[in-house]
Design a protein around this motif. Structure first.
Motif, PDB file in Angstrom:
ATOM      1  N   VAL A  36       0.855  -1.190   0.000  1.00 35.93           N
ATOM      2  CA  VAL A  36       0.000   0.000   0.000  1.00 35.93           C
ATOM      3  C   VAL A  36       0.890   1.238   0.000  1.00 35.93           C
ATOM      4  CG1 VAL A  36      -1.770   1.329   1.240  1.00 35.93           C
ATOM      5  CG2 VAL A  36      -1.851  -1.179   1.258  1.00 35.93           C
ATOM      6  N   GLY A  37       0.538   2.220  -0.830  1.00 42.10           N
ATOM      7  CA  GLY A  37       1.266   3.481  -0.873  1.00 42.10           C
ATOM      8  C   GLY A  37       0.431   4.615  -0.294  1.00 42.10           C
ATOM      9  N   PHE A  38       0.911   5.826  -0.502  1.00 41.48           N
ATOM     10  CA  PHE A  38       0.212   7.020  -0.003  1.00 41.48           C
ATOM     11  C   PHE A  38       0.428   8.135  -1.017  1.00 41.48           C
ATOM     12  CE2 PHE A  38      -1.371  10.317   2.623  1.00 41.48           C
ATOM     13  CZ  PHE A  38      -1.929   9.772   3.769  1.00 41.48           C
ATOM     14  N   ASP A  39      -0.631   8.794  -1.417  1.00 41.76           N
ATOM     15  CA  ASP A  39      -0.718   9.921  -2.357  1.00 41.76           C
ATOM     16  C   ASP A  39      -1.710   9.619  -3.465  1.00 41.76           C
ATOM     17  OD1 ASP A  39       1.073  11.619  -1.082  1.00 41.76           O
ATOM     18  OD2 ASP A  39       2.774  11.060  -2.364  1.00 41.76           O
ATOM     19  N   ASP A  40      -1.660   8.380  -4.023  1.00 42.73           N
ATOM     20  CA  ASP A  40      -2.479   7.994  -5.172  1.00 42.73           C
ATOM     21  C   ASP A  40      -2.218   8.912  -6.354  1.00 42.73           C
ATOM     22  OD1 ASP A  40      -4.171   6.272  -6.481  1.00 42.73           O
ATOM     23  OD2 ASP A  40      -5.998   7.357  -5.933  1.00 42.73           O
ATOM     24  N   LEU A  41      -0.955   9.044  -6.691  1.00 48.00           N
ATOM     25  CA  LEU A  41      -0.556   9.784  -7.886  1.00 48.00           C
ATOM     26  C   LEU A  41      -0.892   8.964  -9.129  1.00 48.00           C
ATOM     27  CD1 LEU A  41       2.987  10.955  -6.753  1.00 48.00           C
ATOM     28  CD2 LEU A  41       0.875  12.298  -6.748  1.00 48.00           C
ATOM     29  N   PRO A  42      -0.883   9.561 -10.321  1.00 52.20           N
ATOM     30  CA  PRO A  42      -1.083   8.770 -11.548  1.00 52.20           C
ATOM     31  C   PRO A  42      -0.150   7.562 -11.633  1.00 52.20           C
ATOM     32  CG  PRO A  42      -1.217  11.103 -12.053  1.00 52.20           C
ATOM     33  CD  PRO A  42      -0.828  11.007 -10.597  1.00 52.20           C
ATOM     34  N   LEU A  43       1.048   7.697 -11.056  1.00 49.66           N
ATOM     35  CA  LEU A  43       1.991   6.576 -11.010  1.00 49.66           C
ATOM     36  C   LEU A  43       1.360   5.311 -10.447  1.00 49.66           C
ATOM     37  CD1 LEU A  43       4.933   5.319 -10.795  1.00 49.66           C
ATOM     38  CD2 LEU A  43       5.038   6.395  -8.538  1.00 49.66           C
ATOM     39  N   ALA A  44       0.491   5.460  -9.448  1.00 49.13           N
ATOM     40  CA  ALA A  44      -0.060   4.300  -8.741  1.00 49.13           C
ATOM     41  C   ALA A  44      -0.846   3.372  -9.661  1.00 49.13           C
ATOM     42  CB  ALA A  44      -0.948   4.769  -7.588  1.00 49.13           C
ATOM     43  N   GLY A  45      -1.455   3.927 -10.682  1.00 48.75           N
ATOM     44  CA  GLY A  45      -2.213   3.089 -11.609  1.00 48.75           C
ATOM     45  C   GLY A  45      -1.360   2.419 -12.657  1.00 48.75           C
TER      46      GLY A  45
END
Length: 333
Positions: free
Chosen positions: A271-280
């Motif tokens: 699990v990460g934090f921010d949900d930037l476009p990178l996450a997808g």
């Protein structure tokens, strides 16, 4: 040659001061004289400097924005939110970075002295808080975005870091993940302390306090996420999940797990934090706590512009809540 205010004054048979008064709506000018000046402006195609008109009116209709650098992964989202809000109100935005340290701040200070903008949005560069506070105390309206150190010296916009991290803990606990590796941000930042407190609190409430060996301080980079995973694997410390304090370090953790032949999420959920476009676009796509970055930038800009229109600055921080985006890195698409 460009048409100047002197050309308008000569053609209309008036002083430059009279032309300026007509342009800015200041002072009493005879109606027929004003009409003659406007006709000359139209005939000559004179376009007054927006900055000059603004200064004459006591306002530039420009908002300043000071940030550490544009290389921060989430800075673009915050900046876009601020720009959208500023431009929708007919203002311009003057952006300053601190890429060159003291040299950058000297240039910024010169623009402050020149009164080049009406108010300031700040994502605090390190070591500048006292200076920015002094500007605010001298009358420059300032709004802080992402109050990392929780400094109540002027208004701010931030998010629910602790609640977002608790949501990450609840999600992993529901998946039966009882030994999470936590890759934190820099401990001196308030957001890091809040995210650690929220996540650790969620596990403690479930009767599963996180072992100190499973908490590794990082610096929000891809490399720190990769190094944390590699270190625990090399030391033989078991873990079944990773909670990284930003998406970039989570992506580094994903890379290290893949290099070690571990399957995500079967062996380790991430699990990460921010949900930037990178996450997808990671492999697999990353479950992440969504930080409302665009909304924070827009809210700060709207608050500042509203104040410039006469609304008092708020006495308490504006808090925009996080949300949670589930993707394949925790087993759900």
């Amino acid at each position: 040659m460009p048409i100047t205010i002197a050309d308008v004054a000569t053609r209309a048979g008036v002083s430059k001061t009279t032309v300026s008064r007509v342009l800015n709506g200041k002072g009493e000018v005879d109606g027929r004289t004003a009409d003659r000046v406007r006709a000359v402006i139209t005939d000559l195609g004179y376009v007054p400097s927006a900055r000059a008109v603004g200064l004459a009116r006591g306002r530039t209709r420009v908002v300043g924005m000071l940030v550490p650098a544009l290389t921060w992964p989430w800075m673009g989202e915050v900046l876009q939110g601020a720009v959208d809000a500023v431009e929708s109100e007919g203002y311009g935005l003057l952006l300053f970075t601190c890429n060159r340290g003291d040299e950058s701040m000297r240039r910024f200070a010169s623009q402050v002295s020149a009164k080049s903008f009406d108010g300031l949005l700040v994502v605090e560069p390190e070591g500048t808080l006292d200076y920015i506070s002094a500007l605010h105390e001298r009358g420059l309206p300032v709004i802080l975005i992402d109050d990392r150190a929780h400094q109540p010296r002027f208004p701010s916009v931030r998010t629910t870091n602790e609640a977002g991290a608790r949501a990450a803990a609840a999600h992993l606990l529901a998946l039966g993940r009882h030994r999470p590796l936590v890759v934190t941000g820099l401990r001196r930042f308030g957001c890091t302390r809040e995210r650690l407190a929220g996540f650790a609190g969620g596990y403690a409430d479930a009767g599963l306090p996180i072992e100190p060996a499973l908490v590794v301080e990082g610096d929000f980079t891809f490399e720190c996420g990769r190094a944390a995973v590699e270190r625990l694997l090399a030391d033989g410390v078991p873990f079944d999940a990773v909670f990284a304090h930003n998406d970039l370090s989570a992506a580094g953790a994903l890379q290290a797990l893949r290099d070690a032949g571990l399957r995500v999420p079967d062996d380790v959920a991430v699990v990460g934090f921010d949900d930037l476009p990178l996450a997808g676009h990671t492999h697999p796509p990353l479950t992440s706590v969504r930080q409302p970055l665009w909304e924070m930038g827009a809210a700060a800009a709207r608050t500042l512009i509203s104040h410039l229109a006469g609304t008092p600055l708020p006495d308490t921080p504006t808090i925009i809540p996080t949300s949670f985006t589930v993707r394949a890195s925790t087993g759900t698409t």
